[in-house]
Design a protein around this motif. Structure first.
Motif, PDB file in Angstrom:
ATOM      1  N   SER A   3     -50.112 113.751-102.646  1.00 43.95           N
ATOM      2  CA  SER A   3     -50.536 112.387-102.583  1.00 43.95           C
ATOM      3  C   SER A   3     -50.523 112.585-104.580  1.00 43.95           C
ATOM      4  O   SER A   3     -51.564 112.661-104.816  1.00 43.95           O
ATOM      5  N   LYS A   4     -50.048 111.027-104.893  1.00 41.92           N
ATOM      6  CA  LYS A   4     -50.015 110.806-105.902  1.00 41.92           C
ATOM      7  C   LYS A   4     -51.161 110.048-106.517  1.00 41.92           C
ATOM      8  O   LYS A   4     -51.932 109.011-107.012  1.00 41.92           O
ATOM      9  N   PHE A   5     -52.066 109.570-105.297  1.00 41.64           N
ATOM     10  CA  PHE A   5     -52.651 108.463-105.156  1.00 41.64           C
ATOM     11  C   PHE A   5     -53.550 108.929-104.366  1.00 41.64           C
ATOM     12  O   PHE A   5     -53.905 109.653-103.175  1.00 41.64           O
ATOM     13  N   ASP A   6     -55.270 108.442-104.635  1.00 37.18           N
ATOM     14  CA  ASP A   6     -56.369 108.970-104.384  1.00 37.18           C
ATOM     15  C   ASP A   6     -56.612 108.157-103.580  1.00 37.18           C
ATOM     16  O   ASP A   6     -56.960 108.790-102.213  1.00 37.18           O
ATOM     17  N   LEU A   7     -56.996 106.800-103.423  1.00 35.21           N
ATOM     18  CA  LEU A   7     -56.940 105.528-102.548  1.00 35.21           C
ATOM     19  C   LEU A   7     -56.250 105.042-102.503  1.00 35.21           C
ATOM     20  O   LEU A   7     -55.280 104.163-102.993  1.00 35.21           O
ATOM     21  N   ALA A  41     -60.848 101.570-111.939  1.00 29.07           N
ATOM     22  CA  ALA A  41     -62.614 101.665-113.233  1.00 29.07           C
ATOM     23  C   ALA A  41     -63.022 103.465-113.380  1.00 29.07           C
ATOM     24  O   ALA A  41     -63.384 103.878-114.832  1.00 29.07           O
ATOM     25  N   ASN A  42     -63.406 103.192-112.184  1.00 31.73           N
ATOM     26  CA  ASN A  42     -63.647 105.043-112.213  1.00 31.73           C
ATOM     27  C   ASN A  42     -63.101 105.959-111.806  1.00 31.73           C
ATOM     28  O   ASN A  42     -62.924 107.497-111.488  1.00 31.73           O
ATOM     29  N   SER A  43     -61.644 105.719-112.153  1.00 31.44           N
ATOM     30  CA  SER A  43     -60.498 106.683-113.168  1.00 31.44           C
ATOM     31  C   SER A  43     -59.732 107.209-111.504  1.00 31.44           C
ATOM     32  O   SER A  43     -59.351 108.994-111.399  1.00 31.44           O
ATOM     33  N   SER A  44     -59.795 106.704-110.294  1.00 28.12           N
ATOM     34  CA  SER A  44     -59.194 106.780-109.571  1.00 28.12           C
ATOM     35  C   SER A  44     -57.661 106.205-109.026  1.00 28.12           C
ATOM     36  O   SER A  44     -57.356 105.079-109.558  1.00 28.12           O
ATOM     37  N   LYS A  45     -56.721 106.985-108.819  1.00 26.30           N
ATOM     38  CA  LYS A  45     -55.233 106.725-108.831  1.00 26.30           C
ATOM     39  C   LYS A  45     -55.480 105.709-107.368  1.00 26.30           C
ATOM     40  O   LYS A  45     -55.488 105.945-106.429  1.00 26.30           O
ATOM     41  N   CYS A  46     -55.172 104.223-107.458  1.00 29.12           N
ATOM     42  CA  CYS A  46     -55.230 103.516-106.364  1.00 29.12           C
ATOM     43  C   CYS A  46     -54.455 102.214-106.443  1.00 29.12           C
ATOM     44  O   CYS A  46     -54.188 101.461-107.628  1.00 29.12           O
ATOM     45  N   ALA A 118     -51.862 108.954 -99.244  1.00 29.34           N
ATOM     46  CA  ALA A 118     -52.563 109.154-100.152  1.00 29.34           C
ATOM     47  C   ALA A 118     -54.030 110.004 -99.476  1.00 29.34           C
ATOM     48  O   ALA A 118     -54.483 110.095 -98.181  1.00 29.34           O
ATOM     49  N   ARG A 119     -54.852 110.226-100.285  1.00 30.31           N
ATOM     50  CA  ARG A 119     -56.497 110.904-100.088  1.00 30.31           C
ATOM     51  C   ARG A 119     -56.998 110.190 -98.869  1.00 30.31           C
ATOM     52  O   ARG A 119     -58.161 110.880 -98.294  1.00 30.31           O
ATOM     53  N   GLN A 120     -57.340 108.950 -98.469  1.00 29.10           N
ATOM     54  CA  GLN A 120     -57.935 108.042 -98.570  1.00 29.10           C
ATOM     55  C   GLN A 120     -57.437 106.918 -98.529  1.00 29.10           C
ATOM     56  O   GLN A 120     -56.794 106.436 -99.007  1.00 29.10           O
ATOM     57  N   PHE A 240     -69.584  98.762-104.595  1.00 30.85           N
ATOM     58  CA  PHE A 240     -69.892 100.202-104.594  1.00 30.85           C
ATOM     59  C   PHE A 240     -69.754 101.157-103.246  1.00 30.85           C
ATOM     60  O   PHE A 240     -69.521 102.281-103.476  1.00 30.85           O
ATOM     61  N   ALA A 241     -68.486 100.129-103.044  1.00 25.54           N
ATOM     62  CA  ALA A 241     -67.475 101.151-101.903  1.00 25.54           C
ATOM     63  C   ALA A 241     -66.714 101.865-103.015  1.00 25.54           C
ATOM     64  O   ALA A 241     -65.919 103.023-102.597  1.00 25.54           O
ATOM     65  N   GLY A 242     -65.776 100.741-103.352  1.00 32.82           N
ATOM     66  CA  GLY A 242     -64.808 101.510-104.459  1.00 32.82           C
ATOM     67  C   GLY A 242     -65.713 102.797-105.041  1.00 32.82           C
ATOM     68  O   GLY A 242     -64.773 103.334-105.585  1.00 32.82           O
TER      69      GLY A 242
END
Length: 312
Positions: A3-7, A41-46, A118-120, A240-242
């Protein structure tokens, strides 16, 4: 297929009315959007799965897309969910009110095909029956984890069926009152043990301005809240969760993910509203983590002193 999506976050996007010192204004809100804006913001694809009413301001939707969150999972409904948040002069939240709820019942079938690998998947704070519906819709997953945030408003509404469905959850975000409620245990250690047996491998306990604790089967990590000039905690748990999820997906390191989550929460605490600020990116987040760890060490606290009982 990778997947191109992390979350992918699932849940509410809302219109929030802020009342402070006789002033009233509207800001974009919603737990699902707050987690998503922090993760990107922490560079994840979401991506995000939610439903918006016709009354939702188009400029806010544009802002969400500008932040980097993929919006192809947003559906339509007649009216948006609305919350009212009242603050005192010190910018501390004193009242939270659900003005109108058009909270949508979402399932795995609501996810675009591009999201499904997606990974998560993160189920943000929402009504328990809606989170329960989504968990029940999940089929066997391979190489995909699920996280979930409890919501204090519904502490008395988590049924046995919901708690049993936690076997499908890998990471649980909650506070001490929520975990005591679903475990029927007053002692925080006993509560953590009971819930871990249900399924979650990682339990993140948040304590607002006091910090957080991350519990795994092997260790409990205690993290202080980073000092800021303001103390508006709205959205801090979601930030915090993100931050935690995005960094843990990147590194697999619980301690590092905890520091990143704390850093993102501190940025959100310095503004009003739940969404993570658009102008904060990963480079600034990592610099904040470095300074916080150095300050923590220089104070002779390489490991936060105390126990969960002291903390909660």
């Amino acid at each position: 297929m990778a997947s191109k999506f992390d979350l992918v976050t699932v849940g509410n996007i809302s219109i929030d009315t802020i009342l402070v010192d006789k002033k009233c204004y509207r800001v974009p809100g919603g737990s699902a959007a707050a987690v998503a804006t922090a993760a990107v913001a922490n560079s994840s694809k979401c991506g995000i799965v939610s439903k918006l009413g016709r009354d939702y301001p188009s400029k806010w939707l544009d802002e969400l897309k500008k932040s980097g969150v993929d919006a192809s999972g947003l559906g339509k409904k007649k009216t948006s969910t609305r919350f009212e948040l009242s603050y005192n002069r010190n910018k501390r939240l004193i009242k939270f009110n659900e003005v109108f709820s058009s909270d949508a019942v979402l399932s795995f079938s609501d996810m675009p095909d591009s999201y499904r690998n997606a990974r998560q998947i993160h189920l943000s704070a929402a009504k328990p029956q809606h989170q329960e519906n989504f968990l029940e819709s999940l089929s066997n997953r391979k190489n995909q984890s699920v996280s979930l945030t409890l919501w204090s408003t519904y502490s008395d509404s988590y049924t046995d069926n919901f708690i049993n469905l936690l076997k499908k959850t890998d990471v649980l975000f909650c506070n001490n009152h929520e975990i005591s409620s679903i475990s029927n245990e007053e002692n925080i250690y006993d509560a953590v043990k009971v819930v871990q047996k249900k399924g979650p491998k990682i339990i993140v306990l948040t304590k607002g301005e006091l910090g957080s604790a991350i519990c795994t089967s092997r260790k409990i990590h205690l993290f202080p809240a980073l000092k800021t000039s303001r103390t508006d905690t709205t959205g801090c748990g979601d930030s915090f969760a993100g931050g935690f999820i995005s960094e843990y997906l990147r590194t697999g390191n619980v301690a590092r993910a905890g520091w990143v989550g704390s850093a993102l929460a501190s940025f959100t605490m310095q503004k009003s509203g739940a969404w993570f600020p658009l102008d904060i990116q990963r480079e600034k987040i990592l610099k904040t983590v470095k300074r916080a760890k150095e300050a923590h060490a220089s104070n002779g606290k390489r490991k936060t002193k105390g126990t969960l009982l002291d903390y909660f």
